[in-house]
Design a protein around this motif. Structure first.
Motif, mmCIF file in Angstrom:
data_model
loop_
_atom_site.group_PDB
_atom_site.id
_atom_site.type_symbol
_atom_site.label_atom_id
_atom_site.label_comp_id
_atom_site.label_asym_id
_atom_site.label_seq_id
_atom_site.Cartn_x
_atom_site.Cartn_y
_atom_site.Cartn_z
ATOM 1 N N ILE A 29 0.819 -1.311 -0.347
ATOM 2 C CA ILE A 29 0.642 -0.058 0.277
ATOM 3 C C ILE A 29 0.900 1.259 0.039
ATOM 4 O O ILE A 29 0.738 2.161 -0.417
ATOM 5 N N ARG A 30 2.267 1.358 0.706
ATOM 6 C CA ARG A 30 2.514 2.572 0.730
ATOM 7 C C ARG A 30 3.063 2.814 -0.450
ATOM 8 O O ARG A 30 3.460 4.092 -0.434
ATOM 9 N N PRO A 31 3.466 2.112 -1.017
ATOM 10 C CA PRO A 31 4.037 2.973 -2.336
ATOM 11 C C PRO A 31 3.529 3.055 -3.315
ATOM 12 O O PRO A 31 3.425 4.705 -4.376
ATOM 13 N N ILE A 32 1.816 2.613 -3.471
ATOM 14 C CA ILE A 32 0.369 3.907 -4.075
ATOM 15 C C ILE A 32 0.045 4.627 -3.899
ATOM 16 O O ILE A 32 0.633 5.700 -4.453
ATOM 17 N N LEU A 33 0.523 4.851 -1.706
ATOM 18 C CA LEU A 33 -0.173 6.058 -2.431
ATOM 19 C C LEU A 33 1.683 6.998 -2.281
ATOM 20 O O LEU A 33 1.331 8.603 -2.414
ATOM 21 N N SER A 34 2.684 6.348 -1.391
ATOM 22 C CA SER A 34 4.140 7.287 -1.951
ATOM 23 C C SER A 34 3.853 8.008 -3.392
ATOM 24 O O SER A 34 4.167 9.470 -3.667
ATOM 25 N N ASN A 35 3.275 7.429 -4.351
ATOM 26 C CA ASN A 35 3.873 7.574 -5.968
ATOM 27 C C ASN A 35 2.719 8.368 -6.097
ATOM 28 O O ASN A 35 2.480 9.439 -7.500
ATOM 29 N N ASN A 36 1.846 8.380 -5.285
ATOM 30 C CA ASN A 36 0.076 9.256 -6.508
ATOM 31 C C ASN A 36 -0.737 10.183 -5.185
ATOM 32 O O ASN A 36 -1.357 10.762 -5.921
ATOM 33 N N CYS A 37 -0.214 10.232 -4.095
ATOM 34 C CA CYS A 37 -0.673 10.248 -2.909
ATOM 35 C C CYS A 37 -0.205 12.013 -1.944
ATOM 36 O O CYS A 37 -0.365 12.522 -1.728
ATOM 37 N N TYR A 38 0.593 11.731 -1.236
ATOM 38 C CA TYR A 38 1.259 11.398 -0.091
ATOM 39 C C TYR A 38 2.078 13.287 -1.138
ATOM 40 O O TYR A 38 2.565 14.238 -0.021
ATOM 41 N N LYS A 39 1.839 13.759 -2.276
ATOM 42 C CA LYS A 39 2.172 14.746 -2.696
ATOM 43 C C LYS A 39 1.258 15.974 -2.373
ATOM 44 O O LYS A 39 1.684 17.149 -1.852
ATOM 45 N N CYS A 40 -0.061 15.704 -2.053
ATOM 46 C CA CYS A 40 -0.736 16.806 -1.944
ATOM 47 C C CYS A 40 -1.407 16.025 -0.956
ATOM 48 O O CYS A 40 -2.093 17.065 0.475
ATOM 49 N N HIS A 41 -1.137 14.886 0.064
ATOM 50 C CA HIS A 41 -1.698 14.491 1.252
ATOM 51 C C HIS A 41 -0.864 13.612 2.180
ATOM 52 O O HIS A 41 -1.316 12.772 2.504
ATOM 53 N N GLY A 42 0.329 13.806 1.732
ATOM 54 C CA GLY A 42 1.688 13.353 2.979
ATOM 55 C C GLY A 42 2.397 14.452 4.129
ATOM 56 O O GLY A 42 1.168 15.199 4.594
ATOM 57 N N PRO A 43 3.064 14.664 4.643
ATOM 58 C CA PRO A 43 3.537 15.146 5.718
ATOM 59 C C PRO A 43 4.058 16.530 5.229
ATOM 60 O O PRO A 43 3.769 17.067 6.511
#
Length: 85
Positions: free
Chosen positions: A25-39
């Motif tokens: 899961i983390r790789p999918i979120l990291s590649n697609n979501c963390y830019k706008c919804h990360g730390p």
């Protein structure tokens, strides 16, 4: 594209080893979501933080959860990425 990645992970989980957040899961979120919804507070949108320390399992203002582990129907994230509109 993102929906396809989620579908692949879910499909793999049916026939493979149990899902692992860090592996699957983390790789999918990291590649697609963390830019706008990360730390990064400055880049975060909608006050939603999807990295593990962000409390993505906590109840949102709408009464739903972004991610409800083990319950796709209760996961707002799944609903939003698979919705047709």
């Amino acid at each position: 594209r993102f929906s396809s990645a989620i579908f692949i992970v879910i499909s793999m989980s049916i026939s493979a080893a149990p899902l692992s957040f860090n592996r699957d899961i983390r790789p999918i979120l990291s590649n697609n979501c963390y830019k706008c919804h990360g730390p990064d507070n400055a880049a975060r949108k909608a006050k939603l933080r999807l990295d593990p320390r962000g409390g993505f399992k906590e109840e949102l203002k709408s009464g739903t959860r972004a991610i409800a582990p083990g319950d796709l129907e209760e996961s707002e994230l799944i609903y939003r990425i698979t919705a047709k509109d």
